[in-house]
Design an enzyme around this catalytic site. Structure first.
Site, PDB file in Angstrom:
ATOM      1  N   ASP A   1       0.859  -1.181   0.000  1.00 52.37           N
ATOM      2  CA  ASP A   1       0.000   0.000   0.000  1.00 52.37           C
ATOM      3  C   ASP A   1       0.895   1.231   0.000  1.00 52.37           C
ATOM      4  OD1 ASP A   1      -1.980   1.813   0.251  1.00 52.37           O
ATOM      5  OD2 ASP A   1      -2.864   0.971   2.070  1.00 52.37           O
TER       6      ASP A   1
ATOM      7  N   ASP B   1      -3.113   2.666  -5.856  1.00 50.05           N
ATOM      8  CA  ASP B   1      -1.984   2.644  -4.910  1.00 50.05           C
ATOM      9  C   ASP B   1      -1.921   1.377  -4.064  1.00 50.05           C
ATOM     10  OD1 ASP B   1      -4.240   3.142  -3.486  1.00 50.05           O
ATOM     11  OD2 ASP B   1      -3.457   4.845  -2.353  1.00 50.05           O
ATOM     12  N   GLU B   2      -2.584   0.328  -4.512  1.00 47.79           N
ATOM     13  CA  GLU B   2      -2.591  -0.912  -3.720  1.00 47.79           C
ATOM     14  C   GLU B   2      -2.363  -2.120  -4.624  1.00 47.79           C
ATOM     15  OE1 GLU B   2      -5.761  -1.850  -0.636  1.00 47.79           O
ATOM     16  OE2 GLU B   2      -6.493  -0.002  -1.582  1.00 47.79           O
TER      17      GLU B   2
END
Lengths: 369, 396
Positions: free
Chosen positions: B8, B104-105
């Site tokens: 993350d 973003d993960e």
């Protein structure tokens, strides 16, 4: 007013007129037959404003009268009766009494004033054509008509008179069929577009006997035995189809129709996407047809015997269109005249029957790699 | 036993902004709009800003009240995608399987790679360092036996943390954490659980699964399993795109038809471009409408598959007109396309309007793909129609 008629005779007569009764209409009067009794002649007509049907029979009647009678109700009563004599009478209260040896049926009728007038087509110019001939022409072409209202002209079939003969053309913009009856050479150059519904009804009416055709700018009239069928024509300009018929398709593929058709039917099981694509991979004397169902990860291919000389190519078609075309050809050996994978292909029989000429045109589906 | 990493990127949008403008380092930075003119919500905020009580999804005005000295940015969407792609490229060098869960993960499945990379914890440290050294982005990593536990892990040592939940220890690891730690437990669910005297995850595991089944149905059973440290063990690497959508929150509540129409037109253009670029057609069109009081409506219509802006816009505008019955301001509108099929590439015999239009759309898509969406725009208004030479090209 009073008259009598045999139930079976009336049933036969009504069954020919009932196709013009609309299933749904905003104008309830159209759901009726018009009975016009004049000097011992009963004329029954029906119309949905697009098409109209009319026929007459001699009866013994003592008055002249026009009655507007609920079509389906009357037809259903008459159809369910045994072979018997039916007595019709009116009592002046807007009621029609139908009496048979077994029963009594009472229904309301309307006055004829509101019933739309059925157009009269001038009988000046008469064309006579064999029932089988006209039936065959529509049978070969009508399937290719467009079902979309976007281009109204294409929703009908073109009847064109010119020096080569009587031409029938149908297209939906993806495929096109041209059928020429060469025994009808005409010096006139005229085009008439018959709507899909008219053709569907005509196909039910036409038998082996000759059909008389009368044409005007707006209407066409067909006399089939004792029935007159009148239809509105599509008053649009038909697309200039001659300009899209390619002249330079030099790659010639010859196949057995039934063999290819049978392979295509199997390919249809796999070409399930929107474009229903089947790929023809063609090389010298070799044809492979293949289809893929991407959603379910399945695919199929088959080799079909052929004769081919020309550039090797991969060309895609809509399986449903190929199926339609192959199913509407008679000759067992067909020629595909190809140009390239994005241009129209011509499909023709290797030999035409006497006095006729048939050509089908098919646009490909672009193959995605 | 699987080994799943959840990676993350910490305060991702802010971190990217700081790479683009190092002056932002150490300052409270908020991405999501200008509170003086604008609205909308906080898309991301730096840890300095979080100290003021800010968090993502908070209305930007609330954020401004709490932290007026913060630096508010509109954000650079294209840059975020670019950086996200770079991170993915690094992961692709090591991981046998990657699932990108959002911009973003990432989840990566590292099962069976111990022989190659040694200790998973040390490998995670190296990976974190590589992303920091090469790109300059901080990332937190959670390692666990399934996706859920790995995700909880990555969240509990932010920023730049690494958490390795030893297989078999999941239940103990979770026991003392508050219930809202579990992914999927939001504000409403938290309140509901709290009202039942359930505060910690161990409070869930102390009850039988039936209790949650009765109270919340399938979702409750799922929650109970998650509380026990269970979760999906395999990645969904081939995600089938189910929808293409766009929405816009207005800077100020809007009441004018014209403004709503213009925005819808713009959003439609965007989704259609995206649709055509993929070579698809869509048959279901849906719209979203949010009033000033947050009442939100959605409407959908299924039509013949198409990729044409004109048809999609007209359908969406009809839906919008029908949906918008209240005479209050509109805060947000959106459009979505679903029910995709591959483009039907059937060729045409006649070069008429429809065929020309199809070709035109193909060309527009290519031009925009190369020179950007704004490089070529459709006219829409009567004004546009009057532009010289446009009479015949006015399309939508």
């Amino acid at each position: 007013m009073e008259f009598e008629i045999n139930s079976k005779i009336l049933e036969k007569l009504l069954s020919k007129i009932i196709p013009a009764i609309p299933l749904r209409t905003p104008m309830p009067i159209l759901e009726n037959f018009l009975f016009d009794i004049k000097d011992g002649l009963l004329t029954v007509s029906a119309t949905d404003l697009e098409i109209a049907l009319r026929t007459s029979i001699n009866i013994a009647a003592n008055h002249n009268i026009k009655l507007v009678i609920p079509a389906r109700l009357l037809y259903d009563i008459v159809k369910s009766l045994e072979d018997t004599q039916i007595n019709f009478s009116t009592d002046g209260n807007g009621k029609l009494n139908i009496t048979t040896d077994k029963g009594f049926y009472n229904l309301s009728y309307l006055s004829a004033g509101d019933f739309p007038e059925i157009p009269v087509v001038s009988k000046e110019k008469e064309i006579v054509i064999g029932g089988n001939e006209i039936r065959k022409a529509f049978d070969k072409t009508a399937f290719a008509m467009s079902k979309e209202d976007m281009r109204p002209a294409m929703t009908g079939t073109l009847m064109e008179f010119d020096d080569d003969g009587l031409k029938f053309v149908a297209t939906d913009g993806h495929r096109l069929v041209k059928y020429v009856n060469k025994s009808f050479k005409s010096e006139l150059h005229e085009q008439y577009i018959l709507p899909e519904r008219a053709i569907a009804v005509l196909m039910k009416l036409i038998g082996e006997s000759d059909v008389k055709i009368y044409l005007s700018k707006i209407y066409a009239s067909f006399i089939i035995n004792d029935i007159e069928f009148i239809t509105r024509l599509i008053s649009e300009k038909y697309p200039s189809y001659n300009s899209v018929i390619p002249l330079e398709n030099e790659n010639i593929l010859i196949v057995n129709r039934t063999e290819l058709l049978s392979a295509i039917k199997r390919m249809m099981l796999f070409s399930t996407s929107n474009s229903k694509q089947v790929k023809f991979s063609i090389a010298e004397n070799s044809l492979e047809v293949s289809a893929e169902d991407i959603d379910h990860g399945s695919n199929a291919k088959e080799n079909v015997q052929c004769e081919y000389k020309g550039d090797p190519m991969d060309i895609g078609f809509n399986t449903a269109y190929v199926n339609d075309i192959l199913s509407h050809m008679d000759d067992d050996k067909l020629i595909f005249k190809l140009h390239s994978p994005t241009k129209a292909s011509i499909i023709e029989p290797t030999k035409n029957e006497e006095n006729e000429d048939i050509m089908m045109l098919l646009m490909p589906v672009r193959i995605n790699n | 036993m699987r080994t799943i990493f959840h990676l993350d990127l910490d305060a991702f949008f802010v971190s990217v902004e700081r790479i683009l403008d190092p002056k932002l380092n150490g300052k409270p930075v908020i991405v999501g709009g200008d509170p003086k003119y604008g609205r909308g919500v906080v898309a991301a905020c730096s840890y300095e800003a979080r100290a003021f009580g800010l968090h993502s999804a908070m209305p930007i005005r609330t954020a401004y009240k709490l932290c007026p000295q913060g630096i508010y940015l509109h954000g650079h969407g294209d840059e975020y995608s670019r950086f996200s792609k770079t991170v993915k490229n690094i992961l692709e060098q090591y991981a046998p399987q990657i699932e990108q869960a959002s911009i973003d993960e990432f989840y990566i499945d590292m099962t069976g790679t111990q022989k190659m990379y040694g200790s998973m914890f040390e490998f995670a440290t190296r990976l974190q360092k590589e992303i920091w050294d090469k790109i300059g982005l901080p990332i937190s990593i959670g390692i666990g036996s399934n996706k859920t536990i790995a995700k909880i892990g990555s969240d509990c040592m932010k920023p730049q943390g690494i958490t390795y939940i030893i297989p078999g220890m999941e239940k103990d690891f979770l026991a003392l954490m508050p219930v809202e730690t579990i992914p999927g437990v939001g504000k409403v669910m938290k309140q509901n659980l709290n009202s039942r005297g359930i505060y910690r995850i161990s409070d869930i595991t102390n009850l039988p699964s039936d209790y949650f089944g009765t109270a919340f149905g399938k979702y409750g059973i799922d929650l109970w399993r998650k509380a026990h440290g269970e979760g999906p063990e395999y990645l969904t690497t081939q995600r089938i795109r189910k929808s293409i959508s766009r929405e816009n929150t207005f800077d100020n509540d809007v009441t004018s038809d014209e403004e709503i129409k213009r925005t819808l037109f713009y959003l439609t253009g965007k989704v259609c471009q995206s649709l055509r670029k993929r070579g698809w057609e869509a048959s279901t069109i849906d719209i979203k409408l949010r009033y000033t009081d947050f009442q939100t409506l959605t409407r959908a219509k299924t039509i013949k598959p198409t990729d044409d802006d004109k048809i999609i816009f007209e359908t969406a505008w009809e839906l919008m007109k029908k949906a918008r019955t209240r005479r209050v301001g509109v805060r947000l509108i959106g459009i979505g396309l679903t029910n995709f099929s591959p483009l039907n590439e059937q060729e045409f015999l006649f070069e008429d309007y429809e065929v020309k239009r199809k070709k035109m759309l193909r060309a527009v898509t290519k031009v925009r793909d190369k020179f950007g969406y704004e490089s070529l725009m459709f006219g829409r208004t009567e004004e546009d129609k009057k532009l010289k030479g446009m009479e015949n090209y006015f399309q939508v």
